[in-house]
Each structure stands twice: as C-alpha cells, then as structure tokens.
Design a protein around this motif. Structure first.
Motif, PDB file in Angstrom:
ATOM      1  N   ALA A  29      -2.258   8.580  -4.515  1.00  0.00           N
ATOM      2  CA  ALA A  29      -2.842   7.625  -3.567  1.00  0.00           C
ATOM      3  C   ALA A  29      -3.382   6.408  -4.307  1.00  0.00           C
ATOM      4  N   ALA A  30      -3.968   6.613  -5.480  1.00  0.00           N
ATOM      5  CA  ALA A  30      -4.490   5.485  -6.256  1.00  0.00           C
ATOM      6  C   ALA A  30      -3.347   4.566  -6.699  1.00  0.00           C
ATOM      7  N   MET A  31      -2.213   5.154  -7.071  1.00  0.00           N
ATOM      8  CA  MET A  31      -1.061   4.337  -7.453  1.00  0.00           C
ATOM      9  C   MET A  31      -0.560   3.521  -6.261  1.00  0.00           C
ATOM     10  N   LEU A  32      -0.463   4.162  -5.111  1.00  0.00           N
ATOM     11  CA  LEU A  32      -0.016   3.475  -3.896  1.00  0.00           C
ATOM     12  C   LEU A  32      -1.020   2.401  -3.485  1.00  0.00           C
ATOM     13  N   ASP A  33      -2.306   2.689  -3.638  1.00  0.00           N
ATOM     14  CA  ASP A  33      -3.347   1.724  -3.302  1.00  0.00           C
ATOM     15  C   ASP A  33      -3.267   0.501  -4.211  1.00  0.00           C
ATOM     16  N   ALA A  34      -2.970   0.722  -5.490  1.00  0.00           N
ATOM     17  CA  ALA A  34      -2.849  -0.412  -6.417  1.00  0.00           C
ATOM     18  C   ALA A  34      -1.728  -1.347  -5.976  1.00  0.00           C
ATOM     19  N   GLU A  35      -0.598  -0.783  -5.566  1.00  0.00           N
ATOM     20  CA  GLU A  35       0.515  -1.615  -5.096  1.00  0.00           C
ATOM     21  C   GLU A  35       0.161  -2.308  -3.784  1.00  0.00           C
ATOM     22  N   ALA A  36      -0.491  -1.582  -2.882  1.00  0.00           N
ATOM     23  CA  ALA A  36      -0.896  -2.175  -1.600  1.00  0.00           C
ATOM     24  C   ALA A  36      -1.884  -3.314  -1.834  1.00  0.00           C
ATOM     25  N   SER A  37      -2.782  -3.159  -2.790  1.00  0.00           N
ATOM     26  CA  SER A  37      -3.752  -4.220  -3.084  1.00  0.00           C
ATOM     27  C   SER A  37      -3.061  -5.475  -3.577  1.00  0.00           C
ATOM     28  N   VAL A  38      -2.016  -5.315  -4.383  1.00  0.00           N
ATOM     29  CA  VAL A  38      -1.249  -6.472  -4.852  1.00  0.00           C
ATOM     30  C   VAL A  38      -0.617  -7.182  -3.660  1.00  0.00           C
ATOM     31  N   LEU A  39      -0.012  -6.396  -2.780  1.00  0.00           N
ATOM     32  CA  LEU A  39       0.606  -6.982  -1.579  1.00  0.00           C
ATOM     33  C   LEU A  39      -0.411  -7.728  -0.728  1.00  0.00           C
ATOM     34  N   LEU A  40      -1.538  -7.091  -0.482  1.00  0.00           N
ATOM     35  CA  LEU A  40      -2.560  -7.718   0.363  1.00  0.00           C
ATOM     36  C   LEU A  40      -3.093  -8.985  -0.284  1.00  0.00           C
ATOM     37  N   GLY A  41      -3.173  -8.984  -1.611  1.00  0.00           N
ATOM     38  CA  GLY A  41      -3.626 -10.180  -2.316  1.00  0.00           C
ATOM     39  C   GLY A  41      -2.630 -11.315  -2.207  1.00  0.00           C
ATOM     40  N   GLN A  42      -1.336 -10.998  -2.152  1.00  0.00           N
ATOM     41  CA  GLN A  42      -0.303 -12.027  -2.089  1.00  0.00           C
ATOM     42  C   GLN A  42      -0.011 -12.475  -0.657  1.00  0.00           C
ATOM     43  N   ILE A  43       0.050 -11.505   0.253  1.00  0.00           N
ATOM     44  CA  ILE A  43       0.480 -11.806   1.616  1.00  0.00           C
ATOM     45  C   ILE A  43      -0.694 -11.866   2.588  1.00  0.00           C
ATOM     46  N   GLY A  44      -1.702 -11.087   2.330  1.00  0.00           N
ATOM     47  CA  GLY A  44      -2.826 -11.007   3.267  1.00  0.00           C
ATOM     48  C   GLY A  44      -2.645  -9.821   4.190  1.00  0.00           C
TER      49      GLY A  44
END
Length: 126
Positions: A29-44
C-alpha cells in the motif's frame, strides 16, 4: 481474517488479508500510495478508480523494468558460471623451465674438476 486500514492518495481503504500478512499489505500500500502521490502532485484531484489504475500501471511499469534488469543479470550470471566451469574443467598448464645445455656442460666440467682434485688429495694423503 484481519482487516487493515491503508491510505492511498489521501483516501482510506479497509482491506482484509491473511493473518501475518499485514506487514506485506502495508508495504504494498505504501508503494501504491507513493505512485498515487506523484500523480496527484502532477495532475491534481482525480476519480478514485482512475488514480488507483494509473498508480498501479506506474508500479507495473517499474516492475517490468526491474524484471528486464533481473533477466539480463541472470543471463550474465549464467555466462560467468559457464566460463568458470569451463576454466575449472580445462587442464592446468604447468610450464617447466628447460635447463640450457651450456649449464649441463658447465656442471659436468665442474664435477670432473672436483673429482680430479679429490683424486689428487687422495694421492697426496697416501
């Protein structure tokens, strides 16, 4: 079955897992969260399903790259092991220095002189 609360992209999820597997679930889940955080930072902000899909695809891409690297490393290892096995099975070459003929002749001459001296010493002693 224990239930674990995980956070991905700022959203909470309740997930069931096998007993003793909680740590692995949290790590994934932490790995998936790290990727999701990158997406949210780029796309919102984006829909939950799309965020999870994109984060999963990003992880899958990283995993595929690592698998390619691992495969290449395994091939290199197999080649190195084959070369090592071939080197071990090859006969060992030992070089023996050749004594030059002049040395043999010189030693024979010295031995002859030593015998002649010994004979002279014997004659004079008798």
């Amino acid at each position: 079955m224990p239930e674990v609360t995980i956070s991905i992209g700022g959203r909470e999820f309740e997930v069931a897992c096998q007993g003793g597997e909680e740590h692995f679930l949290r790590t994934a889940a932490a790995m998936l969260d790290a990727e999701a955080s990158v997406l949210l930072g780029q796309i919102g902000r984006m829909p939950e399903g799309r965020m999870l899909l994109m984060a999963g695809l990003m992880l899958a891409d990283k995993t595929a790259g690592m698998e390619d690297s691992l495969r290449a490393m395994q091939e290199q290892l197999a080649e190195a092991e084959a070369a090592l096995a071939a080197a071990r099975s090859a006969p060992v070459k030992v070089e023996v220095p050749v004594i030059p003929p002049q040395l043999t002749e010189t030693l024979a001459e010295i031995a002859a002189r030593a015998e002649a001296l010994a004979d002279k010493v014997e004659e004079s002693a008798s």
